[in-house]
Design a protein around this motif. Sequence first.
Motif, PDB file in Angstrom:
ATOM      1  N   THR A   1       0.792  -1.235   0.000  1.00  0.00           N
ATOM      2  CA  THR A   1       0.000   0.000   0.000  1.00  0.00           C
ATOM      3  C   THR A   1       0.818   1.276   0.000  1.00  0.00           C
ATOM      4  O   THR A   1       0.285   2.351  -0.260  1.00  0.00           O
ATOM      5  CB  THR A   1      -0.963   0.047   1.206  1.00  0.00           C
ATOM      6  OG1 THR A   1      -0.207   0.168   2.424  1.00  0.00           O
ATOM      7  CG2 THR A   1      -1.836  -1.192   1.259  1.00  0.00           C
ATOM      8  N   ILE A   2       2.102   1.210   0.290  1.00  0.00           N
ATOM      9  CA  ILE A   2       2.911   2.432   0.382  1.00  0.00           C
ATOM     10  C   ILE A   2       3.133   3.022  -1.014  1.00  0.00           C
ATOM     11  O   ILE A   2       3.604   2.342  -1.920  1.00  0.00           O
ATOM     12  CB  ILE A   2       4.261   2.144   1.064  1.00  0.00           C
ATOM     13  CG1 ILE A   2       4.032   1.742   2.529  1.00  0.00           C
ATOM     14  CG2 ILE A   2       5.177   3.356   0.979  1.00  0.00           C
ATOM     15  CD1 ILE A   2       5.306   1.323   3.247  1.00  0.00           C
TER      16      ILE A   2
ATOM     17  N   LYS B   1      -9.473  -4.620  -2.409  1.00  0.00           N
ATOM     18  CA  LYS B   1      -8.742  -5.282  -1.321  1.00  0.00           C
ATOM     19  C   LYS B   1      -8.289  -4.216  -0.318  1.00  0.00           C
ATOM     20  O   LYS B   1      -8.202  -4.456   0.881  1.00  0.00           O
ATOM     21  CB  LYS B   1      -7.550  -6.047  -1.901  1.00  0.00           C
ATOM     22  CG  LYS B   1      -6.708  -6.819  -0.878  1.00  0.00           C
ATOM     23  CD  LYS B   1      -7.410  -8.039  -0.324  1.00  0.00           C
ATOM     24  CE  LYS B   1      -7.576  -9.141  -1.338  1.00  0.00           C
ATOM     25  NZ  LYS B   1      -6.311  -9.764  -1.727  1.00  0.00           N
ATOM     26  N   ALA B   2      -7.996  -3.045  -0.857  1.00  0.00           N
ATOM     27  CA  ALA B   2      -7.720  -1.857  -0.035  1.00  0.00           C
ATOM     28  C   ALA B   2      -8.283  -0.653  -0.782  1.00  0.00           C
ATOM     29  O   ALA B   2      -8.238  -0.609  -2.007  1.00  0.00           O
ATOM     30  CB  ALA B   2      -6.221  -1.677   0.194  1.00  0.00           C
TER      31      ALA B   2
ATOM     32  N   LYS C   1     -12.020   0.106   2.486  1.00  0.00           N
ATOM     33  CA  LYS C   1     -11.419  -1.192   2.848  1.00  0.00           C
ATOM     34  C   LYS C   1     -10.052  -0.938   3.467  1.00  0.00           C
ATOM     35  O   LYS C   1      -9.074  -0.647   2.783  1.00  0.00           O
ATOM     36  CB  LYS C   1     -11.312  -2.081   1.603  1.00  0.00           C
ATOM     37  CG  LYS C   1     -10.748  -3.472   1.873  1.00  0.00           C
ATOM     38  CD  LYS C   1     -11.707  -4.332   2.661  1.00  0.00           C
ATOM     39  CE  LYS C   1     -11.365  -5.815   2.562  1.00  0.00           C
ATOM     40  NZ  LYS C   1      -9.996  -6.142   2.952  1.00  0.00           N
ATOM     41  N   CYS C   2      -9.987  -1.029   4.761  1.00  0.00           N
ATOM     42  CA  CYS C   2      -8.829  -0.612   5.544  1.00  0.00           C
ATOM     43  C   CYS C   2      -8.449  -1.727   6.531  1.00  0.00           C
ATOM     44  O   CYS C   2      -9.205  -2.679   6.708  1.00  0.00           O
ATOM     45  CB  CYS C   2      -9.161   0.666   6.316  1.00  0.00           C
ATOM     46  SG  CYS C   2     -10.043   1.922   5.346  1.00  0.00           S
ATOM     47  N   PRO C   3      -7.309  -1.615   7.225  1.00  0.00           N
ATOM     48  CA  PRO C   3      -6.910  -2.673   8.163  1.00  0.00           C
ATOM     49  C   PRO C   3      -7.530  -2.546   9.547  1.00  0.00           C
ATOM     50  O   PRO C   3      -7.156  -3.274  10.458  1.00  0.00           O
ATOM     51  CB  PRO C   3      -5.388  -2.484   8.241  1.00  0.00           C
ATOM     52  CG  PRO C   3      -5.197  -1.013   8.046  1.00  0.00           C
ATOM     53  CD  PRO C   3      -6.258  -0.602   7.048  1.00  0.00           C
ATOM     54  N   TYR C   4      -8.491  -1.642   9.671  1.00  0.00           N
ATOM     55  CA  TYR C   4      -9.038  -1.304  10.992  1.00  0.00           C
ATOM     56  C   TYR C   4      -9.887  -2.424  11.588  1.00  0.00           C
ATOM     57  O   TYR C   4      -9.633  -2.878  12.712  1.00  0.00           O
ATOM     58  CB  TYR C   4      -9.811   0.002  10.844  1.00  0.00           C
ATOM     59  CG  TYR C   4     -10.965   0.288  11.763  1.00  0.00           C
ATOM     60  CD1 TYR C   4     -10.764   0.747  13.052  1.00  0.00           C
ATOM     61  CD2 TYR C   4     -12.280   0.171  11.301  1.00  0.00           C
ATOM     62  CE1 TYR C   4     -11.831   1.066  13.875  1.00  0.00           C
ATOM     63  CE2 TYR C   4     -13.344   0.497  12.110  1.00  0.00           C
ATOM     64  CZ  TYR C   4     -13.129   0.935  13.408  1.00  0.00           C
ATOM     65  OH  TYR C   4     -14.193   1.255  14.205  1.00  0.00           O
ATOM     66  N   HIS C   5     -10.881  -2.922  10.868  1.00  0.00           N
ATOM     67  CA  HIS C   5     -11.770  -3.925  11.447  1.00  0.00           C
ATOM     68  C   HIS C   5     -11.048  -5.240  11.695  1.00  0.00           C
ATOM     69  O   HIS C   5     -11.124  -5.803  12.798  1.00  0.00           O
ATOM     70  CB  HIS C   5     -12.980  -4.162  10.536  1.00  0.00           C
ATOM     71  CG  HIS C   5     -13.977  -3.062  10.536  1.00  0.00           C
ATOM     72  ND1 HIS C   5     -14.823  -2.798  11.590  1.00  0.00           N
ATOM     73  CD2 HIS C   5     -14.272  -2.131   9.592  1.00  0.00           C
ATOM     74  CE1 HIS C   5     -15.595  -1.765  11.307  1.00  0.00           C
ATOM     75  NE2 HIS C   5     -15.279  -1.340  10.097  1.00  0.00           N
ATOM     76  N   ASN C   6     -10.366  -5.757  10.680  1.00  0.00           N
ATOM     77  CA  ASN C   6      -9.746  -7.063  10.857  1.00  0.00           C
ATOM     78  C   ASN C   6      -8.491  -6.983  11.723  1.00  0.00           C
ATOM     79  O   ASN C   6      -8.240  -7.860  12.560  1.00  0.00           O
ATOM     80  CB  ASN C   6      -9.465  -7.749   9.515  1.00  0.00           C
ATOM     81  CG  ASN C   6      -8.752  -6.891   8.498  1.00  0.00           C
ATOM     82  OD1 ASN C   6      -8.314  -5.787   8.788  1.00  0.00           O
ATOM     83  ND2 ASN C   6      -8.636  -7.402   7.276  1.00  0.00           N
ATOM     84  N   GLY C   7      -7.699  -5.918  11.550  1.00  0.00           N
ATOM     85  CA  GLY C   7      -6.533  -5.762  12.409  1.00  0.00           C
ATOM     86  C   GLY C   7      -6.926  -5.592  13.867  1.00  0.00           C
ATOM     87  O   GLY C   7      -6.335  -6.209  14.765  1.00  0.00           O
TER      88      GLY C   7
END
Length: 404
Positions: free
Chosen positions: A28-29, A375-376, A380-386
Amino acid sequence: MNLALLKTYAEEVETELDELLQWWITYTIDEENGGFYGKIDNDNISTPHAPKGLVLTTRILYTFSSAYQLTKKAAYLSMANRAFDYLTKHFLDTKNGGFYWSITYTGELLDGKKQIYGQAFTVYALAEYYKITANTKALALAKGTFTLMEKYSFDPLYFGYLEAFSVDWKLKEDLRLSDKDQNEQKSMNTHLHVVEAYANLYTIWPDETLKIVINRLLTNFKEHIIDQKTSHLHLFFTAKWEVKSTVTSFGHDIEAAWLLQEAAESIEDEAEIAIFKTIALQLSDATKKGLDKNGGLWYEYDTTTKHWVKEMHWWPQAEAMVGFFNAFQLSGDEKYLHHSLQSWAFIKNYLKDKKNGEWYWGINEDYSLLQSEDKAGFWKCPYHNGRACLEIMKRIKLHGNHPV
């Protein structure tokens, strides 16, 4: 109690957290334009010119700050620093205050509206970042954004928060968070994330006014947002709290179950804690109506039309992991642990992309993949699953020290 089962659960989600966050670090970077790509598909192919959203940036900031706090992995701190720097350089409105909704891929202003949902996630993320860095600018921005939200969005007549404002904080006609939402002055979703953000801010800034505001938000949920008969959440309202929706969102039901309890616990209000522990179990029980036979959680149900949206998106499954585990901790009833484990099994079986990493957006009723979803991306972010992985890790560790 099968402690070996809990140990396995914790180990699996710890591994999953590492894999998820490594995916975000790897793909993602945006090295060329700064920050993070605004869109990545299921084959891990980025769209370099996609707009960049406030929600994506703040959720990356929150997740990597939270992960670093627990794991102390240097790569997570580096991602959090990158997100904070990009957020404050490109999204911060230095003229009017608050944070822009979206920018171009090069970091120029695209949509300057002040969506309160977005301001809330900024406060949430800045508070989490402050915990790991003691960065005084982060704390000042979190407090300043809180002040702006109270000045412009708070409704002094009927309480609660109005949804959206222009770049210079004038109330907008189109208040919607997204195209699928109703154009109403107040929503459950915004209020849930405002109280979530304020509760996190209170953990680093125990201000008496902030405590009063959190208490008032909890009252909003008790009196207006939670249906007293069904224990589901109403979704949209007029300014006077007249209900304008007939849809049940099961993912929000189970997310609110533990977030509202956490908010009450953050301000150490014993009476509210007792009330919201009871509410947490009621919301968890109501959520079970949306469970599929294989443990997945359906998206929505319209009580008027009797229409189901039988899709299973990634985020309700993640929230179900936490919400049902929280209910297990509260009650000691292993049926809730079973639901949490079923949610995790469902994710592993149907949502986890074992080839390309991360989780798919969701699946249809026939278990086919939802097409054309990120997928991102903007949502769609890493917040819920992370966060789900982090919560399960922390809760099982606590459970081991303090068995139910």
